[in-house]
Design an enzyme around this catalytic site. Structure first.
Site, PDB file in Angstrom:
ATOM      1  N   LYS A  76     -25.546 -39.886  16.219  1.00  0.00           N
ATOM      2  CA  LYS A  76     -24.489 -39.641  15.220  1.00  0.00           C
ATOM      3  C   LYS A  76     -25.090 -39.835  13.843  1.00  0.00           C
ATOM      4  CE  LYS A  76     -20.029 -38.732  15.131  1.00  0.00           C
ATOM      5  NZ  LYS A  76     -19.193 -38.079  16.155  1.00  0.00           N
ATOM      6  N   ASP A 113     -18.085 -33.449  12.286  1.00  0.00           N
ATOM      7  CA  ASP A 113     -17.170 -34.556  12.600  1.00  0.00           C
ATOM      8  C   ASP A 113     -16.250 -34.652  11.373  1.00  0.00           C
ATOM      9  OD1 ASP A 113     -16.881 -36.910  14.714  1.00  0.00           O
ATOM     10  OD2 ASP A 113     -16.643 -37.869  12.771  1.00  0.00           O
TER      11      ASP A 113
END
Ligand code: NDP
Ligand code: 2IT
Length: 451
Positions: A130, A170
């Site tokens: 991430k 995201d």
């Protein structure tokens, strides 16, 4: 070494907290997984001896870097960027990029840790990662966003690659931002590869990637209901958020015969007792994505709806709830209220939206409760399919992809049953998802030895 020589859960968590001070989100995510994994490992000596959970809870690496950019007034602005590469035991690191002022190392470490199990659950060969920045896209011009994305990629490019680490979107990162980042990657490296997913359809993107997370969360919900002989027809749904995941979850609820009562953003929630129809969802999509508007403006557009400033929607009585905004947006008291008001199922579109207290409330009440790592895996699953299409240099058809998404969500549901069904009519989806995700990664790590 005997199993009994090993630390217990409280001692393990004490170590995690000591090694990761001031990282509450990361410790929370590890605790939620460890609660199930310690039971599962009790009679499995190898996982203890090889310190598997301890190793998964220590990212392979955390890269942190400076991102400078120039705003429209000629001021030099400095942000921090990160990429957390948590684990690549079963495939290249894979996971989104988040641009939001709340982003810090703790948030990205929790997201990369969760992503490791989620990606394993999809059945596709993807490790967990991430990234992101504390850059706030709100109020920025399109040019400012472009310059920021370019500067971010100017450092990130050296850490990623189609077989190394494949970022995607995201919070705060959608198709436009992926375009700017892909453009900069291509410019620096002179390579056109599948290094990012969520790309535009003209340049290597996949059909249904945009819809996949929200649709997948509703497919998972429908699977849970079907396992109980029930369906979504006529059910009322409370949804938080009004971004990519929330609007597509709402759309699929409507398509499957349910009625959506709420949407929200960081300013508050709107309640529309008449139901948020497809036309209204289209308006929200346009309003939030292209006009960068606020959800409160919904009430001026659609009569009968009310805006509740600074509030989350969990007090609105409903049959099913889908938290689709951000982490820790549904607390213990919210969970108690949902259960008291008769909510029978919760499917998380966001990552870790329910705090630990809330998780325990749902588990104790034995309602159908799907953790994000299972229910929101549809997005990264279609990202995995985008990677396959890029490798093949082909684009698959929409109906094939729709079916694959449904099959993958059904597969995840089945994995949860394997480890979470107590045989007495209750499925603990948290336990099922944690164990199924862990086992795949753990067994790959055992094969590699101590590396
Ligand atoms: P978007 O940026 O499209 O939308 C985010 C939404 O959540 C907006 O409505 C935003 O409101 C709201 N929100 C964000 N932060 C907060 C906050 N701190 N408090 C209250 N509301 C907030 O993001 P996505 O829809 O893509 O992501 C939503 C969630 O889903 C995240 O948890 C993400 O990690 C998760 N997820 C996303 C996937 C994807 O494919 N996009 C895949 C799997 C999970 P506002 O406009 O006011 O900021
Ligand atoms: O949290 C997530 O799964 C995502 N933001 C999607 C990640 C991806 O690589 O598609």
């Amino acid at each position: 070494m005997a199993v009994s020589d090993h630390v217990d859960l409280p001692t393990f968590m004490e170590g995690v907290k000591k090694r990761n001070p001031h990282q509450p989100e990361f410790c929370q995510a590890v605790q939620e997984v460890a609660e199930d994994i310690f039971d599962f490992m009790a009679d499995k000596v190898q996982y203890h001896e090889q310190q598997i959970l301890r190793r998964i809870a220590e990212p392979d690496r955390v890269v942190s870097f400076r991102v400078c950019w120039e705003d429209d007034n000629g001021n030099i602005r400095v942000q921090r960027g990160w990429r957390v590469q948590n684990n690549n035991a079963i495939g290249p690191y894979k996971g989104g990029i988040r641009f939001h002022p709340s982003v810090n190392e703790s948030v990205l470490k929790f997201l990369a840790f969760e992503q490791t199990f989620k990606n394993a659950l999809t059945g596709l060969p993807m490790g967990g990662g991430k990234g992101g920045s504390n850059f706030n896209p709100k109020g920025k011009s399109v040019r400012e966003i472009m310059r920021f994305c370019q500067s971010f990629m100017t450092e990130l490019y050296r850490h990623i690659g189609a077989d190394v680490d494949v970022p995607a979107g995201d919070i705060g990162v959608g198709g436009r931002e992926i375009g700017y980042m892909f453009g900069q990657y291509k410019r620096i490296t002179n390579q056109f590869t599948g290094v990012l997913t969520g790309k535009g359809l003209e340049w290597g993107g996949s059909l249904i990637r945009t819809e996949a997370t929200g649709y997948g969360a509703v497919y998972f919900l429908a699977n849970m209901l079907a396992h109980k002989g029930d369906d979504l027809v006529g059910k009322t749904a409370v949804i938080s958020g009004s971004g990519n995941v929330a609007t597509h979850a709402a759309e699929k609820i409507v398509q499957m015969g349910g009625k959506v009562l709420t949407l929200s953003d960081s300013g508050g929630f709107i309640h529309d007792p008449d139901g948020i129809s497809q036309d209204k969802i289209n308006w929200v999509k346009e309003h939030k994505t292209h006009r960068r508007g606020r959800i409160e403006e919904y009430v001026a557009e659609f009569k009968g709806a009310t805006f509740h400033e600074g509030k989350t929607p969990w007090g609105v009585p409903c049959d099913v709830a889908l938290p689709c905004a951000t982490q820790n947006e549904l607390l213990g008291d919210d969970a108690r209220l949902l259960v008291k008001n008769g909510c029978i199922a919760v499917s998380e579109g966001a990552n870790m939206p329910t705090d630990l207290d809330g998780v325990h409330v749902f588990k104790d009440a034995k309602i159908l409760y799907a953790p994000g790592k299972a229910s929101n895996a549809g997005g990264v699953a279609v990202s995995g399919l985008e990677m396959s299409q890029n490798s093949e240099r082909r684009a698959w058809k929409e109906d094939e992809l729709q079916q694959m998404l449904k099959d993958i969500m059904m597969g995840i549901h089945n994995s949860c049953l394997t480890y979470g069904d107590n045989g007495k009519g209750y499925v603990d989806y948290v336990k099922g998802a944690n164990i199924a995700g862990f086992k795949k990664v753990a067994d790959a790590m055992l094969a590699f030895g101590v590396v």
